[in-house]
Motif scaffolding. Structure first.
Motif, PDB file in Angstrom:
ATOM      1  N   GLY A   5     -11.363  38.302  13.642  1.00 19.30           N
ATOM      2  CA  GLY A   5     -12.753  37.868  13.466  1.00 19.30           C
ATOM      3  C   GLY A   5     -12.871  36.675  12.530  1.00 19.30           C
ATOM      4  O   GLY A   5     -13.610  35.717  12.801  1.00 19.30           O
ATOM      5  N   LEU A   6     -12.124  36.713  11.433  1.00 19.67           N
ATOM      6  CA  LEU A   6     -12.166  35.590  10.486  1.00 19.67           C
ATOM      7  C   LEU A   6     -11.572  34.326  11.106  1.00 19.67           C
ATOM      8  O   LEU A   6     -12.077  33.222  10.892  1.00 19.67           O
ATOM      9  N   SER A   7     -10.496  34.488  11.852  1.00 18.02           N
ATOM     10  CA  SER A   7      -9.872  33.330  12.502  1.00 18.02           C
ATOM     11  C   SER A   7     -10.848  32.674  13.475  1.00 18.02           C
ATOM     12  O   SER A   7     -10.937  31.448  13.543  1.00 18.02           O
ATOM     13  N   GLU A   8     -11.556  33.498  14.236  1.00 20.82           N
ATOM     14  CA  GLU A   8     -12.517  32.974  15.210  1.00 20.82           C
ATOM     15  C   GLU A   8     -13.603  32.159  14.511  1.00 20.82           C
ATOM     16  O   GLU A   8     -13.902  31.036  14.913  1.00 20.82           O
ATOM     17  N   ARG A   9     -14.179  32.709  13.459  1.00 14.86           N
ATOM     18  CA  ARG A   9     -15.241  31.980  12.765  1.00 14.86           C
ATOM     19  C   ARG A   9     -14.701  30.694  12.140  1.00 14.86           C
ATOM     20  O   ARG A   9     -15.350  29.656  12.173  1.00 14.86           O
ATOM     21  N   ALA A  10     -13.516  30.779  11.560  1.00 11.75           N
ATOM     22  CA  ALA A  10     -12.914  29.596  10.940  1.00 11.75           C
ATOM     23  C   ALA A  10     -12.699  28.509  11.994  1.00 11.75           C
ATOM     24  O   ALA A  10     -13.037  27.337  11.779  1.00 11.75           O
ATOM     25  N   LEU A  11     -12.153  28.895  13.138  1.00  9.71           N
ATOM     26  CA  LEU A  11     -11.901  27.931  14.208  1.00  9.71           C
ATOM     27  C   LEU A  11     -13.203  27.286  14.696  1.00  9.71           C
ATOM     28  O   LEU A  11     -13.279  26.068  14.859  1.00  9.71           O
ATOM     29  N   GLN A  12     -14.224  28.085  14.934  1.00 12.80           N
ATOM     30  CA  GLN A  12     -15.508  27.547  15.409  1.00 12.80           C
ATOM     31  C   GLN A  12     -16.019  26.439  14.490  1.00 12.80           C
ATOM     32  O   GLN A  12     -16.475  25.388  14.947  1.00 12.80           O
ATOM     33  N   ASN A  13     -15.940  26.699  13.200  1.00 14.35           N
ATOM     34  CA  ASN A  13     -16.491  25.728  12.254  1.00 14.35           C
ATOM     35  C   ASN A  13     -15.606  24.495  12.119  1.00 14.35           C
ATOM     36  O   ASN A  13     -16.101  23.385  11.974  1.00 14.35           O
ATOM     37  N   LEU A  33      -5.454  23.564  17.766  1.00 13.73           N
ATOM     38  CA  LEU A  33      -4.789  24.263  18.880  1.00 13.73           C
ATOM     39  C   LEU A  33      -3.990  25.461  18.384  1.00 13.73           C
ATOM     40  O   LEU A  33      -3.890  26.478  19.083  1.00 13.73           O
ATOM     41  N   THR A  34      -3.410  25.351  17.196  1.00 22.14           N
ATOM     42  CA  THR A  34      -2.705  26.509  16.642  1.00 22.14           C
ATOM     43  C   THR A  34      -3.691  27.664  16.468  1.00 22.14           C
ATOM     44  O   THR A  34      -3.419  28.800  16.856  1.00 22.14           O
ATOM     45  N   CYS A  35      -4.848  27.359  15.907  1.00 27.67           N
ATOM     46  CA  CYS A  35      -5.871  28.407  15.741  1.00 27.67           C
ATOM     47  C   CYS A  35      -6.302  28.962  17.095  1.00 27.67           C
ATOM     48  O   CYS A  35      -6.407  30.170  17.278  1.00 27.67           O
ATOM     49  N   LYS A  36      -6.574  28.050  18.019  1.00 19.66           N
ATOM     50  CA  LYS A  36      -7.045  28.478  19.354  1.00 19.66           C
ATOM     51  C   LYS A  36      -6.004  29.391  20.016  1.00 19.66           C
ATOM     52  O   LYS A  36      -6.345  30.428  20.601  1.00 19.66           O
ATOM     53  N   ALA A  37      -4.740  29.007  19.912  1.00 19.53           N
ATOM     54  CA  ALA A  37      -3.678  29.815  20.530  1.00 19.53           C
ATOM     55  C   ALA A  37      -3.578  31.190  19.872  1.00 19.53           C
ATOM     56  O   ALA A  37      -3.430  32.204  20.560  1.00 19.53           O
ATOM     57  N   LEU A  38      -3.680  31.229  18.552  1.00 20.80           N
ATOM     58  CA  LEU A  38      -3.541  32.503  17.856  1.00 20.80           C
ATOM     59  C   LEU A  38      -4.788  33.373  18.049  1.00 20.80           C
ATOM     60  O   LEU A  38      -4.690  34.593  18.160  1.00 20.80           O
ATOM     61  N   VAL A  39      -5.952  32.739  18.093  1.00 17.67           N
ATOM     62  CA  VAL A  39      -7.192  33.506  18.238  1.00 17.67           C
ATOM     63  C   VAL A  39      -7.325  34.065  19.651  1.00 17.67           C
ATOM     64  O   VAL A  39      -7.531  35.268  19.846  1.00 17.67           O
ATOM     65  N   CYS A  71      -4.928  30.763  10.112  1.00 12.64           N
ATOM     66  CA  CYS A  71      -6.055  30.068  10.760  1.00 12.64           C
ATOM     67  C   CYS A  71      -7.109  29.637   9.740  1.00 12.64           C
ATOM     68  O   CYS A  71      -7.652  28.536   9.849  1.00 12.64           O
ATOM     69  N   THR A  72      -7.411  30.497   8.769  1.00 16.51           N
ATOM     70  CA  THR A  72      -8.387  30.066   7.761  1.00 16.51           C
ATOM     71  C   THR A  72      -7.796  28.919   6.935  1.00 16.51           C
ATOM     72  O   THR A  72      -8.535  28.062   6.451  1.00 16.51           O
ATOM     73  N   TYR A  73      -6.479  28.883   6.801  1.00 14.54           N
ATOM     74  CA  TYR A  73      -5.831  27.762   6.110  1.00 14.54           C
ATOM     75  C   TYR A  73      -6.013  26.461   6.904  1.00 14.54           C
ATOM     76  O   TYR A  73      -6.475  25.448   6.378  1.00 14.54           O
ATOM     77  N   HIS A  74      -5.638  26.495   8.184  1.00 19.56           N
ATOM     78  CA  HIS A  74      -5.760  25.283   9.012  1.00 19.56           C
ATOM     79  C   HIS A  74      -7.212  24.807   9.083  1.00 19.56           C
ATOM     80  O   HIS A  74      -7.489  23.609   9.017  1.00 19.56           O
ATOM     81  N   ALA A  75      -8.110  25.760   9.277  1.00 19.90           N
ATOM     82  CA  ALA A  75      -9.522  25.399   9.472  1.00 19.90           C
ATOM     83  C   ALA A  75     -10.068  24.733   8.205  1.00 19.90           C
ATOM     84  O   ALA A  75     -10.772  23.718   8.283  1.00 19.90           O
ATOM     85  N   PHE A 113       0.765  24.421  24.830  1.00 15.98           N
ATOM     86  CA  PHE A 113       0.911  24.169  23.395  1.00 15.98           C
ATOM     87  C   PHE A 113       1.600  25.352  22.721  1.00 15.98           C
ATOM     88  O   PHE A 113       2.534  25.172  21.933  1.00 15.98           O
ATOM     89  N   TYR A 114       1.135  26.565  23.030  1.00 15.90           N
ATOM     90  CA  TYR A 114       1.714  27.738  22.390  1.00 15.90           C
ATOM     91  C   TYR A 114       3.213  27.849  22.670  1.00 15.90           C
ATOM     92  O   TYR A 114       4.018  28.039  21.752  1.00 15.90           O
ATOM     93  N   PHE A 115       3.584  27.712  23.920  1.00 17.25           N
ATOM     94  CA  PHE A 115       5.001  27.846  24.277  1.00 17.25           C
ATOM     95  C   PHE A 115       5.860  26.750  23.647  1.00 17.25           C
ATOM     96  O   PHE A 115       6.992  26.993  23.248  1.00 17.25           O
ATOM     97  N   GLN A 116       5.329  25.536  23.573  1.00 17.40           N
ATOM     98  CA  GLN A 116       6.170  24.429  23.098  1.00 17.40           C
ATOM     99  C   GLN A 116       6.100  24.231  21.588  1.00 17.40           C
ATOM    100  O   GLN A 116       7.036  23.699  20.994  1.00 17.40           O
ATOM    101  N   ARG A 117       5.002  24.626  20.988  1.00 16.03           N
ATOM    102  CA  ARG A 117       4.818  24.284  19.574  1.00 16.03           C
ATOM    103  C   ARG A 117       4.741  25.485  18.643  1.00 16.03           C
ATOM    104  O   ARG A 117       4.883  25.328  17.433  1.00 16.03           O
ATOM    105  N   VAL A 118       4.437  26.650  19.157  1.00 18.21           N
ATOM    106  CA  VAL A 118       4.336  27.825  18.271  1.00 18.21           C
ATOM    107  C   VAL A 118       5.490  28.787  18.524  1.00 18.21           C
ATOM    108  O   VAL A 118       6.146  29.255  17.587  1.00 18.21           O
TER     109      VAL A 118
END
Lengths: 596, 596
Positions: free
Chosen positions: A306-314, A352-358, A409-413, A563-568
């Motif tokens: 939930g926190l990752s989602e909100r962080a990514l949105q913003n 994209l890291t956030c999007k992939a993880l979320v 994700c909250t770090y990246h955001a 992105f996820y497969f190649q970068r994460v």
């Protein structure tokens, strides 16, 4: 202040398109949970969390809870109490609770989605209703008939709230050390005495009674974790007929000053001969408590999500608005003084890291929810057993990975905001502070890792891993020629094989040296999480291609998977390397020589 | 509250045993900086930071700075002002400043060590004297004679403090967008008008005058970053003879509410026709400002190191004291109720990760300091040039990696405390909040990464990397048969080769597509940091073996190096994988389709 809009489209995609709940739920006897009803519940949950809870998130952080030393009373932040009354009024506390106690009996997977929204909207507030679910389960499974009768209806309705009183100042992980005592009184009652710390929602002003589930020792208890019993201790005494009496001898001694979740009351609770009743068998408290704990662990995983989602949105909104520097390949908005920062590759890397993880994490979490439903209600015993093994196996992964990814994700955001992320105004730093608790409570990441390797892999002989591995193998076989999944299926199958090899290697090493369990645990856990996510991303692409979602949405899934497969996913190389190095590099330095 | 003891033994080991300053410094003309003097300076710095600054760390966090809206005055936390007076009294501000302006002229590498101690002890406090160094350098290199005469002595002595006024609400990274104006007055004076934000130590009560170095545009300035000039604008006017006059038209409008470094005054500064003087050439402000910025970037790297050190010290002490659960291989302290948590492999993983990043990072940072000295004072022009290339190359790595590792180490250290880490009492959460600013200010990690790849590798054709690569190659050749370095030299040489290959690949890709620069940048930066650290760890082991340090210390270096190579260095595999995947997975998704 950070904003929140429930990501309904992606939630529905996960439920309907990827997990296929429209056929899965009726097959489990949930005929009521058709698409129309589920969508209506989600719409209403979105409305409530967006309009009632989300605006209180910053208020709760700023005001925090207040403790009156004289009376022990705890006052919650402005608006919290009123929001809770609305929540109860709307029937949310009993969404997935059994109908016989007044619940709505909807599937857990639907509750998971609603819970994600609550956690995005207001994590600190969400902790008040949270523990009621665990208390409900513990009493339902282990309580006597009269206890169920008396306590469950008000817990299910949300009229009363619940707590889990485990931790003491000298013990958290190692509950075998706990000292709280339970002395028998007449009439099957017990007098509970001791100090519990870190008690979430231990005291507050939202409900007229609070039901504490407390671990304590009987006088004849063996030492260690085999001498612990579970008691139900209400704030106001309750007799066997459900009559509420006078105030019990349990009080909040103080509130902790925490890094985040300021709106959540984290209490020191003093039990001073408080009257309670034994729940379940004497000395079986630890196993009864795990009933509550496993549900709570999945719930904390959802908090990370939930926190990752909100962080990514913003971060996404800010990255589209903030104009700063020109694209490396030439101006994208020549009419503006600079380009929006979303054109810069490194900002895209973070988003994209956030999007992939979320989005991948969302499917992973909801799948665990569906397995909880399956374990509870499947007609075929083999299917129930398989689902239970999957839940057991996935619980530490969901808890630990979604919370570690919540930190990330909250770090990246925040990082996308630059210096503006560090100041309170945008709300990003609150999300980062709130996220920090999630890898600690309900068992740290290290404890989840030990549970995964020590119990789920070694003790239970990897039943859950085998079941999950079979899902991956089936999928890879089915889609080996699917051009939409080129570049995904091959690497996924390779990783699944490597996962198996690593598991065998860890088991072998552990047989020779028990320290190998702990040495491999964290890296094995994270490795497992990344491979699990690779599977869900591949399945998400397959589901998107087969769906009638718009092309932009499909492109989002396709490109994020790539992105996820190649970068994460290459992070698995680092974790595999660490696992293979074994215990020696961790264990050989004498504890006295750690100082430089 | 967290504690701090300066790690003098390891600091001296880095300086004397690994970097060999006892021969290097005299060769640079620093005959004064013999072992005895350096050690005496470090002893005194340790005493001051441990006894005066460290106890104020928690006070500063709790109280924060206060702003008086009516007067614009800023009051620093209790004790900060008195500590600053003692700091000035003891001559610390001028430790490495030129003797001609009253400084002590000691080598920068010694200043780095002292700075690390200040940052460990009290990061927020350390920000008040910090910017004076940058202002000193900018004025020394670019100012007119009278400006040097008038401003440098009080800056060097610490009687006055300095600021860097760059950021505006709409621009941080992209200073080309800045709007602050400078209108010529008579007598070579200018009237500066505009709003600057995030100004560290922009206003406070520690010093009678504050010297602002301000970026602004002259009336005839070209647009963009080529139309920016540098001005010196004191809080109280100063004439060409050094007479201090009345209050200038510059004032603090408000303080930011931040996640951490509460004791540091982060100001919105309003310039309302404030009188100042041009520094250096018109429209050359950006390049003059970089004089300040590069020094500040290395300084922020030291902040990351300092926080990591303090976090590790406290986590280590807690892990030895906290009794929780038994060792997997059987009780280690059978007489106690449980074993200290340092026996658990996963706790060791976290502690050893911190130890590896801190001690390796320390040598990396001090080496950069020694190269600053070498670039300034080496007799041989080729040696100066080589040292300058190394400083340029290492600055983004030191800044970004030490601060990213600061985030990581404060994370691990807090995690060792379990739930206790999340509450204010132990001080661990403050360290984590304070660390969060370091990857943002003085250029985010993303900006450091672009600087490394875009400028230091591509534009300067990798001169610094070549110089560093030669050091690595020489070391590997020299120690190829050294049994003490078995398992280190081979992998290091392999990584150095891979680093070169990756560099060539990135350069080639960037020639075809400029987005490849940004796409590779972050992962290339972190990759470079990990290989650099591998080199310093191998050298640390060699230096320890050759030294007369006690066996326990040598074991600490040897085992931590093994841990680093086997458990941390594999992260390069993930970064290399990400670099090789190129720009496509980052750039192909349309910005409109990032929403799920």
């Amino acid at each position: 202040m950070s904003k929140y809009t429930a990501p309904l489209r992606d939630m529905r995609f996960a439920l309907h398109d990827v997990l296929g709940i429209d056929t899965a739920l009726p097959a489990l006897g949930h005929e009521e949970a058709g698409r129309e009803l589920v969508d209506a519940v989600l719409d209403e949950a979105a409305r409530f969390t967006e309009s009632v809870l989300a605006p209180l998130n910053e208020v709760g952080d700023r005001e925090g809870c207040r403790h009156d030393k004289a009376t022990g009373a705890v006052t919650t932040p402005t608006g919290f109490k009123e929001a809770y009354a609305q929540y109860v009024e709307a029937g949310w506390p009993g969404l997935t609770a059994p109908t016989e106690f007044g619940g709505q009996g909807l599937p857990h997977v639907v509750g998971f989605v609603q819970k994600e929204m609550v956690d995005s909207a207001n994590l600190a507030w969400g902790n008040f209703p949270l523990l009621g679910h665990g208390a409900t389960e513990a009493l339902r499974q282990h309580g006597e008939d009269w206890q169920r009768e008396v306590f469950l209806k008000p817990l299910v309705s949300g009229e009363w709230t619940g707590t889990m009183c485990l931790t003491e100042p000298h013990c958290g992980t190692d509950l075998g050390l706990l000292k709280t005592r339970a002395e028998p009184l007449d009439g099957g009652r017990y007098a509970i005495s001791g100090t519990k710390i870190f008690i979430t929602a231990g005291e507050h002003d939202m409900a007229p009674n609070i039901v504490h589930l407390v671990l304590a020792r009987l006088p004849d208890a063996p030492s260690g974790s085999k001498g612990i019993s579970l008691f139900v201790v209400p704030k106001f005494r309750v007799d066997r007929d459900g009559n509420v009496g006078e105030r019990n001898a349990v009080a909040c001694g103080s509130l902790e000053h925490k890094m985040g979740i300021h709106g959540s009351a984290t209490c020191v609770m003093n039990f001073d001969g408080a009257e309670g009743y034994l729940v379940g068998q004497p000395h079986k408290g630890m196993s009864h408590m795990f009933t509550m704990m496993n549900a709570a662990r999945l719930a904390v995983g959802l908090q990370g999500l939930g926190l990752s989602e909100r962080a990514l949105q913003n971060a996404l909104a800010y990255s589209r608005e903030r104009l700063q520097s020109r694209s490396l390949s030439g101006p994208k908005l020549p009419g503006k003084p600079a380009d929006p920062i979303i054109v810069h590759p490194d900002v895209r890397r973070m988003l994209l890291t956030c999007k992939a993880l979320v989005e991948g994490g969302r499917v992973m979490a909801y799948h665990a929810g569906l397995m909880v439903d399956t374990a509870e209600a499947a007609g075929d015993p083999a299917e129930r057993e398989r689902a239970e093994a999957l839940v057991e196996f996935m619980t530490p992964i969901v808890k630990a990975c979604l919370t570690e990814w919540g930190i990330e994700c909250t770090y990246h955001a925040l990082q996308c905001f630059g210096g503006h992320g560090y100041i309170a105004e945008h709300g990003m730093e609150q999300l980062a502070r709130d996220a920090r608790i999630t890898t600690l409570y309900e068992g740290t990441t290290g404890i989840q890792a030990l549970d995964l390797v020590g119990r789920k892999i070694l003790k239970l002989q990897g039943a859950g891993l085998k079941a999950f591995g079979a899902m991956v193998a089936d999928f890879c076989r089915e889609h080996s020629g699917n051009p939409a999944l080129a570049g995904l299926v091959g690497p996924l199958a390779d990783k699944a094989r490597e996962w198996e090899e690593l598991t065998v290697a860890v088991a072998k090493a552990a047989a020779a040296n028990p320290e190998e369990v702990g040495a491999a645990s964290y890296d094995y856990l994270m490795y497992s999480g990344y491979v699990t996510l690779a599977y869900w991303w591949a399945r998400s692409v397959a589901a998107a291609e087969a769906s009638d979602q718009p092309e932009g949405f499909k492109a989002g899934k396709r490109e994020t998977a790539r992105f996820y497969f190649q970068r994460v996913l290459p992070r698995t190389l680092a974790h595999a390397g660490a696992i293979r190095s074994g215990a020696a590099p961790l264990m050989s330095l004498d504890a006295d020589h750690f100082d430089a």
